[in-house]
Design an enzyme around this catalytic site. Structure first.
Site, PDB file in Angstrom:
ATOM      1  N   GLY A  30      28.838 -64.497  15.326  1.00 22.66           N
ATOM      2  CA  GLY A  30      28.384 -64.080  13.660  1.00 22.66           C
ATOM      3  C   GLY A  30      27.320 -63.194  13.734  1.00 22.66           C
ATOM      4  O   GLY A  30      26.563 -63.214  12.910  1.00 22.66           O
ATOM      5  N   ASP A  80      37.262 -64.314  16.752  1.00 20.08           N
ATOM      6  CA  ASP A  80      37.297 -65.264  16.086  1.00 20.08           C
ATOM      7  C   ASP A  80      36.871 -66.688  16.541  1.00 20.08           C
ATOM      8  O   ASP A  80      37.601 -66.949  17.537  1.00 20.08           O
ATOM      9  CB  ASP A  80      38.429 -65.499  15.372  1.00 20.08           C
ATOM     10  CG  ASP A  80      38.682 -66.435  14.068  1.00 20.08           C
ATOM     11  OD1 ASP A  80      37.703 -67.496  14.037  1.00 20.08           O
ATOM     12  OD2 ASP A  80      39.574 -66.406  13.504  1.00 20.08           O
ATOM     13  N   VAL A  81      35.674 -67.348  16.358  1.00 21.85           N
ATOM     14  CA  VAL A  81      35.309 -68.558  16.996  1.00 21.85           C
ATOM     15  C   VAL A  81      36.147 -69.833  16.710  1.00 21.85           C
ATOM     16  O   VAL A  81      36.154 -70.597  17.427  1.00 21.85           O
ATOM     17  CB  VAL A  81      33.816 -68.968  16.451  1.00 21.85           C
ATOM     18  CG1 VAL A  81      32.757 -67.913  16.915  1.00 21.85           C
ATOM     19  CG2 VAL A  81      33.805 -69.063  15.133  1.00 21.85           C
ATOM     20  N   ASN A 107      25.802 -69.370  16.025  1.00 25.30           N
ATOM     21  CA  ASN A 107      25.502 -68.935  14.870  1.00 25.30           C
ATOM     22  C   ASN A 107      26.574 -68.812  13.611  1.00 25.30           C
ATOM     23  O   ASN A 107      26.502 -69.386  12.450  1.00 25.30           O
ATOM     24  CB  ASN A 107      24.589 -67.639  14.707  1.00 25.30           C
ATOM     25  CG  ASN A 107      24.476 -67.042  13.407  1.00 25.30           C
ATOM     26  OD1 ASN A 107      23.650 -67.733  12.432  1.00 25.30           O
ATOM     27  ND2 ASN A 107      25.282 -66.217  12.933  1.00 25.30           N
ATOM     28  N   SER A 159      21.558 -76.570   9.670  1.00 21.63           N
ATOM     29  CA  SER A 159      21.034 -76.387   8.345  1.00 21.63           C
ATOM     30  C   SER A 159      20.298 -77.528   7.827  1.00 21.63           C
ATOM     31  O   SER A 159      20.388 -78.608   8.273  1.00 21.63           O
ATOM     32  CB  SER A 159      22.419 -76.233   7.397  1.00 21.63           C
ATOM     33  OG  SER A 159      21.987 -76.182   6.264  1.00 21.63           O
ATOM     34  N   TYR A 172      30.879 -78.694   3.829  1.00 23.02           N
ATOM     35  CA  TYR A 172      29.707 -77.995   4.583  1.00 23.02           C
ATOM     36  C   TYR A 172      28.553 -78.858   5.082  1.00 23.02           C
ATOM     37  O   TYR A 172      28.298 -78.814   6.542  1.00 23.02           O
ATOM     38  CB  TYR A 172      28.958 -77.127   3.739  1.00 23.02           C
ATOM     39  CG  TYR A 172      27.841 -76.047   4.448  1.00 23.02           C
ATOM     40  CD1 TYR A 172      28.562 -74.839   4.821  1.00 23.02           C
ATOM     41  CD2 TYR A 172      26.583 -76.195   4.259  1.00 23.02           C
ATOM     42  CE1 TYR A 172      27.531 -74.063   5.643  1.00 23.02           C
ATOM     43  CE2 TYR A 172      25.575 -75.478   4.748  1.00 23.02           C
ATOM     44  CZ  TYR A 172      26.140 -74.594   5.513  1.00 23.02           C
ATOM     45  OH  TYR A 172      25.199 -73.523   5.915  1.00 23.02           O
ATOM     46  N   LYS A 176      27.602 -79.378   9.063  1.00 20.69           N
ATOM     47  CA  LYS A 176      26.175 -79.239   9.600  1.00 20.69           C
ATOM     48  C   LYS A 176      25.769 -80.636  10.301  1.00 20.69           C
ATOM     49  O   LYS A 176      24.842 -80.628  11.268  1.00 20.69           O
ATOM     50  CB  LYS A 176      25.035 -78.796   8.608  1.00 20.69           C
ATOM     51  CG  LYS A 176      25.648 -77.203   8.198  1.00 20.69           C
ATOM     52  CD  LYS A 176      25.517 -76.228   9.602  1.00 20.69           C
ATOM     53  CE  LYS A 176      26.063 -74.927   9.175  1.00 20.69           C
ATOM     54  NZ  LYS A 176      26.002 -74.021  10.074  1.00 20.69           N
TER      55      LYS A 176
HETATM   56  P1  NAP Z   1      26.472 -64.622   7.000  1.00 17.69           P
HETATM   57  O1  NAP Z   1      25.555 -63.596   6.375  1.00 17.69           O
HETATM   58  O2  NAP Z   1      27.472 -64.796   5.923  1.00 17.69           O
HETATM   59  O3  NAP Z   1      26.782 -64.292   8.301  1.00 17.69           O
HETATM   60  C1  NAP Z   1      27.623 -65.235   9.147  1.00 17.69           C
HETATM   61  C2  NAP Z   1      28.467 -64.431   9.993  1.00 17.69           C
HETATM   62  O4  NAP Z   1      29.484 -65.308  10.820  1.00 17.69           O
HETATM   63  C3  NAP Z   1      29.128 -63.128   9.318  1.00 17.69           C
HETATM   64  O5  NAP Z   1      29.060 -62.082  10.087  1.00 17.69           O
HETATM   65  C4  NAP Z   1      30.513 -63.581   9.459  1.00 17.69           C
HETATM   66  O6  NAP Z   1      31.697 -62.659   9.511  1.00 17.69           O
HETATM   67  C5  NAP Z   1      30.716 -64.414  10.736  1.00 17.69           C
HETATM   68  N1  NAP Z   1      31.739 -65.301  10.846  1.00 17.69           N
HETATM   69  C6  NAP Z   1      32.243 -65.992   9.783  1.00 17.69           C
HETATM   70  N2  NAP Z   1      33.376 -66.767  10.349  1.00 17.69           N
HETATM   71  C7  NAP Z   1      33.700 -66.478  11.539  1.00 17.69           C
HETATM   72  C8  NAP Z   1      34.430 -66.704  12.642  1.00 17.69           C
HETATM   73  N3  NAP Z   1      35.301 -67.473  12.220  1.00 17.69           N
HETATM   74  N4  NAP Z   1      34.525 -65.980  13.807  1.00 17.69           N
HETATM   75  C9  NAP Z   1      33.525 -64.961  14.022  1.00 17.69           C
HETATM   76  N5  NAP Z   1      32.507 -64.996  13.074  1.00 17.69           N
HETATM   77  C10 NAP Z   1      32.505 -65.581  11.958  1.00 17.69           C
HETATM   78  O7  NAP Z   1      25.699 -65.890   6.802  1.00 17.69           O
HETATM   79  P2  NAP Z   1      24.339 -66.534   7.427  1.00 17.69           P
HETATM   80  O8  NAP Z   1      23.417 -66.808   6.013  1.00 17.69           O
HETATM   81  O9  NAP Z   1      23.903 -65.390   8.190  1.00 17.69           O
HETATM   82  O10 NAP Z   1      24.598 -67.574   8.271  1.00 17.69           O
HETATM   83  C11 NAP Z   1      24.760 -67.760   9.579  1.00 17.69           C
HETATM   84  C12 NAP Z   1      24.339 -69.230   9.974  1.00 17.69           C
HETATM   85  O11 NAP Z   1      23.456 -69.663   9.354  1.00 17.69           O
HETATM   86  C13 NAP Z   1      25.884 -70.156   9.410  1.00 17.69           C
HETATM   87  O12 NAP Z   1      26.028 -71.050  10.553  1.00 17.69           O
HETATM   88  C14 NAP Z   1      25.124 -70.688   8.195  1.00 17.69           C
HETATM   89  O13 NAP Z   1      25.940 -71.952   7.975  1.00 17.69           O
HETATM   90  C15 NAP Z   1      23.831 -71.026   8.641  1.00 17.69           C
HETATM   91  N6  NAP Z   1      22.811 -71.211   7.502  1.00 17.69           N
HETATM   92  C16 NAP Z   1      22.598 -70.359   6.621  1.00 17.69           C
HETATM   93  C17 NAP Z   1      21.718 -70.734   5.653  1.00 17.69           C
HETATM   94  C18 NAP Z   1      21.190 -69.829   4.335  1.00 17.69           C
HETATM   95  O14 NAP Z   1      20.783 -70.161   3.415  1.00 17.69           O
HETATM   96  N7  NAP Z   1      21.906 -68.419   4.539  1.00 17.69           N
HETATM   97  C19 NAP Z   1      21.182 -71.981   5.454  1.00 17.69           C
HETATM   98  C20 NAP Z   1      21.437 -72.838   6.369  1.00 17.69           C
HETATM   99  C21 NAP Z   1      22.097 -72.597   7.396  1.00 17.69           C
HETATM  100  P3  NAP Z   1      32.304 -62.057   8.234  1.00 17.69           P
HETATM  101  O15 NAP Z   1      31.410 -60.808   7.921  1.00 17.69           O
HETATM  102  O16 NAP Z   1      33.621 -61.210   8.648  1.00 17.69           O
HETATM  103  O17 NAP Z   1      32.308 -63.161   7.261  1.00 17.69           O
END
Ligand code: NAP
Length: 272
Positions: A30, A80-81, A107, A159, A172, A176
């Site tokens: 990701g 795709d993971v 990630n 998270s 969700y 986590k």
């Molecule tokens: P994001 O901006 O949506 O980035 C996530 C990335 O993962 C995107 O590039 C997405 O691809 C990719 N992805 C989704 N499904 C996938 C799959 N099946 N195979 C390969 N890649 C995939 O999200 P983020 O906020 O950076 O989140 C990253 C991590 O941090 C996640 O695990 C999330 O749960 C965690 N997190 C985030 C927050 C927050 O506040 N943002 C808080 C706590 C935890 P696409 O572009 O195609 O969708």
């Protein structure tokens, strides 16, 4: 750090170079955008060669291109993971180009906000398949190579939702919580092979995952800015330091831990 960039001797005195990742090869899932993208760039700036996989057509390739343009070594592939075969194929290609993967940043994740009873079965499965099974597939894929090298670093992105229940995020939160438990159990199982497994727990971070939600709910944005003890919503680069530390030799005696990077959210309330 040894010349091979692997383990340091237990009796070696601490050296600041232990925080660097020169000579390592890392895989970031990701990494096309958001937190994963910031971590991929941080790894490259710390000297690692970086393999990036992402679902989104071309975003991993574009991220790798940016790293190469600034002098780093990187390869980005669509994978795709949720599909172990796609992950194995991407890993093979990345290792052929960049060398054996010693660091995995697990990630990739998605968020679906709905009350549990309104969720479709497909949405529930998609959350579990991506956020939990996806990390398990990737850890299994890199496992044999790390065991053969007697060295590995796995950092899972969990998270604050793992330890803090949230409405409309029941599944969700469950995924986590699963990532936290997976981190501890895998840490114990892989320790004899020289592999550490830790996690970071982001708080409220302004990424594409959250952008639409914050835009639709300006009241929530204001509340977050008030409730976060450090007084602001996080940005992806806030997560890089803790992740790189866990991926480095500086964290050699840590395993099975989650570091919360949340501006103080889980530490306690500031209003009471
Ligand atoms: P994001 O901006 O949506 O980035 C996530 C990335 O993962 C995107 O590039 C997405 O691809 C990719 N992805 C989704 N499904 C996938 C799959 N099946 N195979 C390969 N890649 C995939 O999200 P983020 O906020 O950076 O989140 C990253 C991590 O941090 C996640 O695990 C999330 O749960 C965690 N997190 C985030 C927050 C927050 O506040 N943002 C808080 C706590 C935890 P696409 O572009 O195609 O969708």
């Amino acid at each position: 750090m040894t010349a091979s960039g692997m383990r340091t001797g237990v009796d070696e005195p601490f050296d600041p170079s232990w925080f660097r990742l020169d000579g390592r090869t890392a895989l970031v899932t990701g990494g096309g955008r958001g937190i994963g993208n910031a971590i991929a760039h941080g790894l490259a700036r710390s000297g690692a060669r970086v393999g990036i996989v992402d679902l989104n057509q071309g975003s991993a390739g574009a991220a790798a291109e940016t790293i190469r343009a600034s002098g780093g070594a990187a390869l980005g592939l669509d994978a795709d993971v949720r599909d172990p075969a796609q992950i194995s194929a991407a890993l093979k290609e990345i290792q052929a180009d960049l060398g054996p993967v010693q660091v995995l940043i697990n990630n990739a994740g998605i968020a679906i906000r709905k009350p549990l009873l309104d969720m479709a079965e497909r949405e529930i499965r998609d959350l579990i398949d991506t956020n939990l099974l996806g990390m398990i597939h990737c850890a299994r894929a890199v496992g044999p190579g790390m065991a053969q090298a007697g060295y590995g670093r796995i950092v899972n992105v969990a998270s604050i939702s793992a330890i803090h229940g949230m409405v409309t995020r029941v599944v969700y939160c469950a995924t986590k919580g699963g990532v936290d438990a997976f981190t501890r159990a895998l840490a114990v199982e892989r320790a004899p092979a020289g592999i550490t497994v830790n996690a970071i727990g982001p708080g409220i971070i302004a990424t594409p995952l959250l952008a639409a939600y914050l835009e639709q709910h300006p009241d929530k944005r204001r509340r977050a800015e008030t409730e976060v003890p450090l007084g602001r919503i996080g940005v992806p680069d806030d997560l890089v330091g803790a992740t790189l530390f866990l991926a480095s030799e500086a964290a050699r005696y840590m395993t099975g831990q989650t570091i919360y990077v949340d501006g103080g959210l889980v530490a306690g309330d500031s209003w009471w």
